[in-house]
Design a protein around this motif. Sequence first.
Motif, short mmCIF file in Angstrom:
data_model
loop_
_atom_site.label_atom_id
_atom_site.label_comp_id
_atom_site.label_asym_id
_atom_site.label_seq_id
_atom_site.Cartn_x
_atom_site.Cartn_y
_atom_site.Cartn_z
N ALA A 29 -3.52 -11.51 -2.61
CA ALA A 29 -2.56 -10.50 -2.15
C ALA A 29 -3.01 -9.87 -0.84
O ALA A 29 -2.19 -9.65 0.07
CB ALA A 29 -2.40 -9.42 -3.22
N GLU A 30 -4.30 -9.60 -0.73
CA GLU A 30 -4.82 -9.02 0.51
C GLU A 30 -4.68 -10.00 1.67
O GLU A 30 -4.26 -9.62 2.77
CB GLU A 30 -6.29 -8.62 0.33
N ASP A 31 -4.97 -11.26 1.42
CA ASP A 31 -4.87 -12.26 2.48
C ASP A 31 -3.43 -12.49 2.92
O ASP A 31 -3.16 -12.73 4.10
CB ASP A 31 -5.49 -13.58 2.00
N LEU A 32 -2.49 -12.39 1.98
CA LEU A 32 -1.08 -12.58 2.30
C LEU A 32 -0.45 -11.35 2.96
O LEU A 32 0.70 -11.40 3.40
CB LEU A 32 -0.29 -12.92 1.02
N GLY A 33 -1.20 -10.26 2.99
CA GLY A 33 -0.70 -9.04 3.61
C GLY A 33 0.08 -8.14 2.68
O GLY A 33 0.64 -7.12 3.10
N TYR A 34 0.11 -8.47 1.38
CA TYR A 34 0.86 -7.68 0.41
C TYR A 34 0.16 -6.37 0.06
O TYR A 34 0.80 -5.40 -0.35
CB TYR A 34 1.09 -8.46 -0.88
N LEU A 35 -1.17 -6.35 0.18
CA LEU A 35 -1.95 -5.22 -0.32
C LEU A 35 -2.05 -4.07 0.69
O LEU A 35 -2.21 -2.91 0.30
CB LEU A 35 -3.36 -5.69 -0.69
N ALA A 36 -1.96 -4.37 1.98
CA ALA A 36 -2.15 -3.35 3.02
C ALA A 36 -1.17 -2.19 2.83
O ALA A 36 -0.03 -2.41 2.43
CB ALA A 36 -1.96 -3.99 4.39
N PRO A 37 -1.63 -0.96 3.08
CA PRO A 37 -2.92 -0.56 3.67
C PRO A 37 -4.06 -0.41 2.67
O PRO A 37 -5.16 -0.01 3.04
CB PRO A 37 -2.60 0.78 4.31
N LEU A 38 -3.82 -0.73 1.41
CA LEU A 38 -4.88 -0.70 0.41
C LEU A 38 -5.87 -1.84 0.70
O LEU A 38 -5.44 -2.95 1.05
CB LEU A 38 -4.28 -0.86 -0.99
N LYS A 39 -7.16 -1.56 0.57
CA LYS A 39 -8.19 -2.57 0.86
C LYS A 39 -9.07 -2.81 -0.35
O LYS A 39 -9.22 -1.94 -1.22
CB LYS A 39 -9.05 -2.10 2.04
N LEU A 40 -9.65 -4.01 -0.41
CA LEU A 40 -10.57 -4.36 -1.48
C LEU A 40 -12.00 -4.23 -0.99
O LEU A 40 -12.32 -4.57 0.15
CB LEU A 40 -10.32 -5.79 -1.96
N ASN A 41 -12.89 -3.77 -1.88
CA ASN A 41 -14.31 -3.65 -1.57
C ASN A 41 -15.08 -4.51 -2.58
O ASN A 41 -15.28 -4.12 -3.72
CB ASN A 41 -14.75 -2.19 -1.66
N TYR A 42 -15.46 -5.71 -2.15
CA TYR A 42 -16.18 -6.66 -3.00
C TYR A 42 -17.62 -6.20 -3.19
O TYR A 42 -18.35 -5.98 -2.22
CB TYR A 42 -16.14 -8.04 -2.34
N ILE A 43 -18.06 -6.04 -4.46
CA ILE A 43 -19.42 -5.57 -4.70
C ILE A 43 -20.30 -6.63 -5.36
O ILE A 43 -21.46 -6.38 -5.66
CB ILE A 43 -19.42 -4.30 -5.57
#
Length: 347
Positions: free
Chosen positions: A62-76
Motif C-alpha cells: 500500500a505504501e509503495d502504491l501510494g495508497y498509504l500517504a501521508p501515513l508512513k511505515l516504520n520497519y523495526i
Amino acid sequence: MKKSAQRLLSIAAALILTTSILLTGCGNKETSAANGSNNGGLEVTELRYQGGAGSVTFPELAEDLGYLAPLKLNYIGNTISGPQDIQSVVTGDTDFGGAFNGAIVKLLAAKAPITPVIAYYGVDDNTWNGYYVLDGSPIKSAKDLIGKKIAVNTLGAHHEFVIKEYLHRAGLTADEIKQVTLVVVPPITGEQTLRANQVDVATLGGVLRDKALERGGITPLFTDKDLFGVFSAGSYVLKSDFIKENPNTTRKFVEATAKAIEWARTTPRDEVVARFEKIIAERGRKEDAGNIKYWKSTGIAGKGGLISDKEFDTWVNWLVKEGTIEEGELEGKNLYTNDFNPFLNEK
C-alpha cells in the motif's frame, strides 16, 4: 558582588531554560495539531511494524502504491511468527501486527486489548497448506498419527490449530491427541526433515510445497483447504485504545491496506510479482527474494480483506472444545471490526 552577579546570572539562565522548555512543549503541541490538519487529520503519521524476510506485506505494498500517504511505515525488524507479532502489539513494541485468527482468539480469551481490523492471508485454490507423508508411509488416517511427530513452523498458530481440528473431526480423544507430537521445524527444512525420517509428517505450503512435489515421493494426508474450504485465515490487529484514540489513522491504515489487497487480487499475477520484487530490491534489507516468483494469490476470501463471523467462530468453537474457554464466553461477531474497511458496504 562578584558572587552575587554570578548567582543572578545562574538564576536568569535557569529561568530562560525553563521558559524555553515550556515554549518548546507548547510548540510541539501546536505543531502536532498543524501536522494533523496538513496530513488529512491523522492523529498519528507513523506506524511501527515487523516485516518478513523475502516477502512483502500488504501495508508495504500500500505504501509503495501510494495508497498509504501521508501515513508512513516504520520497519523495526522481522517477526518470527504470528503469535510473536501480535504479542508485540500488546506490549506496545509495534502499532500493528498479524497472526492466524485462532491465535488472535486465544489472546482475546486472555483479555488482550486488541481488535482485528482486516484480513491479510488465507486459503484458496492456489494458496493452501498440505500435511505430507512419504509415499509408502503407514500413516493413512488421523488414528495413525497417535505416537507420531508432525513438523510445524511454530506452536499456537495456524498449523497447530488445523492439525488438532483434523484430529478432533476424526474422533480422537483428548488423551489420544496429546500423543501426537508437534515439532517446531523451520519451514525451509521441513521437507528435508521428512525425507530423513526425523518426523512422520511435514507441513508444506507455497513454493516449499511446490518444489517438494516436483521432487516427488510425498503425498498429502490432508490439507487446510480440505477442512475449511476457501477462507481468510489471519488478520491484522491494533490495540483497542489506539483505535479509539486514533480513528482517522486507523481508517487510513485499513483503507490503504484494503486497496492494496484488491490491487493484488485483480492485477495480473506477473505484474504483482514484479512489483513485489521491486519493493524488496529498493528497501535494501539484504534478503533473498527468490521465493517471490512463486507467489500465486492473496488467499484472502473477503473483498478488500473484509472479515466474516465464521472466520472467528470456527476458532472460538475450537477453544470451547479444547476446554480453554466456556461456551458463550466469546462470540466471533464481537471480536473484530470491519467498520474502517471501505469495501464494507459492498459486502
